[in-house]
Design a protein around this motif. Structure first.
Motif, short mmCIF file in Angstrom:
data_model
loop_
_atom_site.label_atom_id
_atom_site.label_comp_id
_atom_site.label_asym_id
_atom_site.label_seq_id
_atom_site.Cartn_x
_atom_site.Cartn_y
_atom_site.Cartn_z
N GLU A 1 33.96 62.27 34.67
CA GLU A 1 34.19 62.07 33.23
C GLU A 1 35.68 61.79 33.01
O GLU A 1 36.52 62.67 33.25
CB GLU A 1 33.76 63.31 32.45
CG GLU A 1 33.86 63.14 30.94
CD GLU A 1 33.38 64.36 30.19
OE1 GLU A 1 33.66 64.44 28.97
OE2 GLU A 1 32.74 65.23 30.80
N ARG B 1 36.68 67.48 33.45
CA ARG B 1 37.02 66.26 32.74
C ARG B 1 38.45 65.87 33.10
O ARG B 1 39.33 66.72 33.21
CB ARG B 1 36.92 66.47 31.23
CG ARG B 1 35.48 66.60 30.72
CD ARG B 1 35.47 66.91 29.25
NE ARG B 1 35.90 68.28 29.00
CZ ARG B 1 36.17 68.79 27.80
NH1 ARG B 1 36.07 68.02 26.73
NH2 ARG B 1 36.54 70.04 27.66
N ARG C 1 30.77 59.08 38.80
CA ARG C 1 30.27 60.18 37.94
C ARG C 1 31.36 61.21 37.66
O ARG C 1 31.10 62.41 37.64
CB ARG C 1 29.04 60.83 38.57
CG ARG C 1 27.87 59.86 38.71
CD ARG C 1 26.59 60.56 39.10
NE ARG C 1 25.49 59.61 39.17
CZ ARG C 1 24.24 59.94 39.46
NH1 ARG C 1 23.93 61.20 39.71
NH2 ARG C 1 23.30 59.01 39.50
N ARG D 1 34.44 56.46 36.76
CA ARG D 1 33.17 56.78 36.09
C ARG D 1 31.98 56.38 36.95
O ARG D 1 30.92 57.01 36.87
CB ARG D 1 33.12 56.08 34.73
CG ARG D 1 34.15 56.60 33.74
CD ARG D 1 34.02 55.97 32.37
NE ARG D 1 35.18 56.27 31.54
CZ ARG D 1 36.03 55.38 31.06
NH1 ARG D 1 35.83 54.08 31.31
NH2 ARG D 1 37.06 55.74 30.33
#
Length: 294
Positions: A83, A34, A81, A78
């Motif tokens: 986060e 993340r 893909r 995003r």
């Protein structure tokens, strides 16, 4: 298993482009981590000249502009893909706000673009990058140079001059961090020791002739370096024992061998050495690549 779970990227919202975003995004994509984008705006003295109502409105309008710009960047990430979360805020003390976010977010890496600061300016105030190197409790990944956004060659710079000191534990941290980065990015891992044998270092080493003493010490240091490299399974072709001053050796090696990231240790300094800066601090302005400080 991924080497990284959470990455914290510090952004200067006043810059239209940031190489650090590309580096952080590539690392987040490779690791599945993340990514939190944190943009801190130093308090603007000019706003204090406005009336209270106007000042508050101006502050909110400026924050909103920066949030929209950062969110537009996040949307693109995003789409790949990744986060991503964002945050934009004011900061009277940027370093303390960054450290507070590090404590709350607990990232595996703090990522930031290197701020180029002249030697004259460094003589009068401590750059933010140096402050983070000294005080940040997690590894600091400082983005510089123009190499690959995802490292292809990672160099662990170790210190073996005193195998009985804390350097040995730090060496292990350096190599493990460099190895984790290399594994995550499918990069080559290299190990380097800059052997700097100065007359001052040899002054209290006994009555042997200087040439003989230098040769003996060099052999001992090289044996220690090879033992360290062997312990961590670094290939013979990727071990580099080079004589010279550390900053010069690392800078020239990184340039000639196209190193993407140098992984180095950092220690908290006190007294005069704190103001002069460590090898890791000075290397920021010399090497043509990124620096990961452990």
């Amino acid at each position: 298993m991924s080497q990284y779970q959470r990455l914290l990227l510090i952004i200067n919202p006043l810059l239209r482009e940031s190489a650090a975003i590309n580096h952080a995004a590539a690392l987040a994509k490779a690791s599945g981590a993340r990514l939190h984008l944190l943009a801190l705006i130093p308090s603007l003295d000019g706003l204090s000249l406005l009336e209270t109502g106007d000042r508050q409105q101006a502050r909110e309008a400026l924050l909103q502009d920066h949030r929209q710009a950062l969110e537009a960047r996040a949307v693109k990430l995003r789409d790949r893909r990744i986060e991503v979360t964002i945050e934009v805020d004011w900061a009277a003390d940027v370093e303390q706000r960054i450290l507070a976010h590090v404590k709350a977010y607990a990232p595996d890496l703090l990522i930031k673009e290197i701020e180029q600061v002249s030697a004259l300016r460094r003589a009068f105030y401590t750059p933010l990058d140096w402050q983070l190197l000294r005080d940040c409790p997690v590894p600091v990944y400082l983005v510089g140079g123009s190499g690959y956004v995802l490292p292809r060659k990672v160099l662990a710079a170790v210190e073996v001059s005193d195998i009985e000191s804390a350097d040995n534990s730090l060496n292990e941290q350096i190599i493990r961090q460099a190895s984790a980065l290399a594994i995550q990015c499918d990069a080559e891992l290299h190990l380097l020791y800059a052997c700097d044998i100065s007359a001052a270092y040899l002054a209290n080493m006994g009555e042997l002739p200087l040439a003989e003493l230098t040769r003996s010490l060099r052999e001992d240091l090289q044996k220690s370096f090879l033992r360290l490299a062997g312990h961590f399974g670094v290939a013979s072709s990727q071990r580099h024992f080079i004589e010279g001053r550390p900053v010069t050796v690392l800078s020239e090696f990184a340039d000639e061998q196209h190193v993407d990231v140098i992984v180095m240790g950092r220690v908290r300094k006190r007294g005069l050495s704190k103001w002069l800066g460590s090898t890791t601090e000075h290397i920021l302005y010399q090497v043509p690549c990124c620096v990961l400080a452990v």
